[in-house]
Motif scaffolding. Structure first.
Motif, PDB file in Angstrom:
ATOM      1  N   HIS A  94       0.050   7.034 -11.619  1.00 50.21           N
ATOM      2  CA  HIS A  94       1.040   6.782 -10.561  1.00 50.21           C
ATOM      3  C   HIS A  94       0.519   7.329  -9.236  1.00 50.21           C
ATOM      4  O   HIS A  94       0.507   8.541  -9.008  1.00 50.21           O
ATOM      5  N   HIS A  96      -0.354   5.902  -4.824  1.00 48.38           N
ATOM      6  CA  HIS A  96      -0.099   4.858  -3.823  1.00 48.38           C
ATOM      7  C   HIS A  96      -1.369   4.623  -3.030  1.00 48.38           C
ATOM      8  O   HIS A  96      -1.782   5.454  -2.221  1.00 48.38           O
ATOM      9  N   ASP A 316       1.597  10.778  -8.110  1.00 51.79           N
ATOM     10  CA  ASP A 316       2.424  10.158  -7.061  1.00 51.79           C
ATOM     11  C   ASP A 316       1.948  10.613  -5.677  1.00 51.79           C
ATOM     12  O   ASP A 316       2.744  10.928  -4.788  1.00 51.79           O
TER      13      ASP A 316
HETATM   14 ZN    ZN Z   1       5.542   6.764  -6.323  1.00 45.88          ZN
END
Ligand code: ZN
Length: 425
Positions: A94, A96, A316
Motif C-alpha cells: 500500500h 501512493h 501508505d
Molecule cells: Zn493510502
C-alpha cells in the motif's frame, strides 16, 4: 507423415518441465561470472526459513546462487554486506506512487534509498480513466516493480483532497471491471475508501460497487478496502461481513474517528469486533497501511490479543504522510513491529513473502530463492534505544531499528556505478 507418439509428447513435456525448474543455473558455466555478488551479510529469508551468513550470486537479473562463500573472482561487481542484514527486496502493498497524476503520489524510485522497497502496489491512485497513464507513463519507466489496485472512483485520487465518493456517480462499476480485466499483469483488483470523510452517507454502496467490479472483471480480482472513521459502529461490522477470502482490509489498525468524533474501527470500546475475527478466519488479509493517520498502537495491541494480528505490513507512504511524525517509511514501520514483540523473521515475512502472496504473480517474488527476481534490500539493524510514535501520539519504546543501506532491483544496484549496458527491465 511423421508420427508423433505419446512417448514423444512425454519426452517434450519432461524437457519443458526441467527447463522451467532450472532457470539460469544450467546456463552458467564454471568460467562464467556473476553480474553481482553480495558478500558477507546475514541473510534473512523467511520463505526458506533461512537466517545465516551467506553470499548471494546474481546473474541475468535473477538469484543464481546462495552459498556459504562465493569467491570474489567470480563476480563482475561486488557489494560488501559485512555486518548487515540481507533481505529479500521489500514489497509495499500500500503506497501512493502516481506522481503528476494522483495529487499525493511520490516517484517510487525516488524513495528507494529511504525504504529499500523494490516492489510497490499503487493503492488506488488511479481509476479507470487514468490507470493507462499510470501504467504507460509511470510504471513503464520505473525500476521499482509496480502493481496497482484500480480505484472504483473513475478518477482515482486525482481530486485529492476533495473526497472522491461524496458523489457516488464517480463509482463506475463497468469501467472499473474493464480496467481490471484489461490489465491482468498489472492490476490486482479494486480499491475503495470507506471512511465517512470519503463516502459521506453512502453506506455500503461504494463497497458493493467495488465487489461488483471485481466479479464482473472475470479475473480473480481482489478488493483493497480502506477503513478508519467509518460513519457508524454498525457499518464497520457490515463492511467486514462483505469481505471475501483474499480481500485486503487496509488501515486495519486505524484509530481515526468518524466526523462526529466517534471511534468506529475494528476495536470499539476496547473490544475487537466479532466480525473482524470471522473475517480473519475466512482469509481476509489484515494490512497495516500506516500512513499519516491510520495506525494506532492501542488498536493493534487489542486486535492482536483478540486474534487479529497483521498479515502484511505496508507503509501508505505519500507526499503528506511522509512528512508526519509517524514516519511511514516501510523499514521504520517494520521496526515498530519489532518494538511490540514480533521477531525479525516474522516482520520480514510480513513485508516480503506475505504481500507477494497477495500480489500472486511471480511465485518467487519476495524471496531470495534460486530463480527469484534479484531484488535485495541490504539493511542495518541499528541498535540503541528508540521511541516510535503512531499516528495518534502514542509511543512505544524499541531497542533496534531497521535502516536501509543499499537496494538492488532486478540485479541492478540503486545509487552505484552502473553496469554496462544499463539495461534494466
Ligand atoms: Zn493510502
Amino acid at each position: 507423415m511423421a508420427r508423433f507418439t505419446r512417448r514423444d509428447a512425454l519426452r517434450l513435456a519432461a524437457a519443458a518441465g526441467a527447463s522451467a525448474a532450472l532457470p539460469a543455473q544450467a546456463a552458467m558455466g564454471p568460467q562464467d561470472k556473476f553480474d553481482l555478488v553480495i558478500r558477507g551479510g546475514e541473510v534473512v529469508d523467511p520463505s526458506q526459513s533461512l537466517r545465516g551468513r551467506r553470499d548471494l550470486g546474481i546473474r541475468f537479473g535473477r538469484i543464481e546462487a546462495i552459498e556459504a562463500e562465493i569467491p570474489a573472482a567470480r563476480a563482475v561487481q561486488t557489494l560488501d554486506a559485512g555486518g548487515k542484514l540481507v533481505l529479500p527486496g521489500l514489497v509495499d502493498l500500500h503506497a501512493h506512487v502516481f506522481p503528476y497524476g494522483s495529487a499525493i503520489g511520490i516517484p517510487a524510485d525516488e524513495s528507494v534509498a529511504m525504504t529499500g522497497v523494490t516492489t510497490v502496489v499503487s493503492a488506488g491512485d488511479a481509476g479507470a480513466n487514468n490507470v493507462a497513464a499510470l501504467r504507460r507513463h509511470i510504471a513503464a519507466q520505473t525500476r521499482t516493480r509496480m502493481y496497482a489496485f484500480v480505484h472504483i472512483a473513475n478518477m482515482g485520487l486525482a481530486g485529492f483532497p476533495v473526497a472522491e465518493l461524496y458523489n457516488i456517480d464517480f463509482a463506475q462499476v463497468d469501467a472499473c471491471a474493464k480496467a481490471i480485466s484489461e490489465n491482468p499483469d498489472f492490476v490486482l483488483g479494486a480499491k475503495v475508501r470507506m471512511s465517512e470523510n470519503v463516502i459521506a452517507k453512502h453506506g455500503l454502496e461504494p463497497l458493493r460497487r467495488a465487489i461488483l467490479a471485481c466479479e464482473r472483471s472475470g479475473r480473480p480480482a481482489k478488493l483493497m478496502v480502506h477503513i478508519g472513521g467509518v460513519e457508524t459502529p454498525e457499518l464497520m461490522s457490515q463492511i467486514l461481513d462483505l469481505l471475501r477470502p483474499g480481500d485486503i482490509l487496509t488501515h486495519a489498525y486505524s484509530g481515526a474517528p468518524n466526523l462526529a468524533g466517534a471511534f468506529t474501527n475494528i476495536v470499539q470500546d476496547g473490544k475487537l469486533l466479532p466480525a473482524a475475527l470471522s473475517a480473519k478466519s475466512r482469509g481476509v488479509v489484515f494490512d497495516v497501511g500506516h500512513g499519516g493517520g491510520s495506525f494506532d498502537f492501542n488498536v493493534l495491541e487489542a486486535a492482536s490479543a483478540g486474534g487479529c494480528p497483521p498479515d502484511v505490513i505496508s507503509s501508505d507512504l505519500h507526499v503528506f504522510s511522509g512528512n508526519t511524525p509517524g514516519l511511514p517509511f516501510l523499514p521504520w514501520v517494520m521496526s515498530k513491529f519489532l518494538a511490540v514483540g514480533h521477531s525479525l523473521e516474522t516482520v520480514v515475512a510480513m513485508a516480503t513473502s506475505a504481500p507477494s502472496k497477495v500480489i500472486g504473480r511471480d511465485p518467487k517474488l519476495g524471496t531470495l530463492q534460486v530463480g527469484a527476481p534479484a531484488d535485495v534490500s541490504v539493511m542495518e539493524l541499528a541498535e540503541g534505544p528508540v521511541s516510535f510514535v503512531d499516528t495518534r501520539g502514542n509511543t512505544r519504546a524499541g531497542r533496534v531499528a531497521l535502516k536501509p543501506v543499499q537496494t538492488v532491483a532486478g540485479g541492478v544496484v540503486f545509487g552505484r556505478p552502473y553496469s554496462s549496458p544499463f539495461a534494466v527491465r
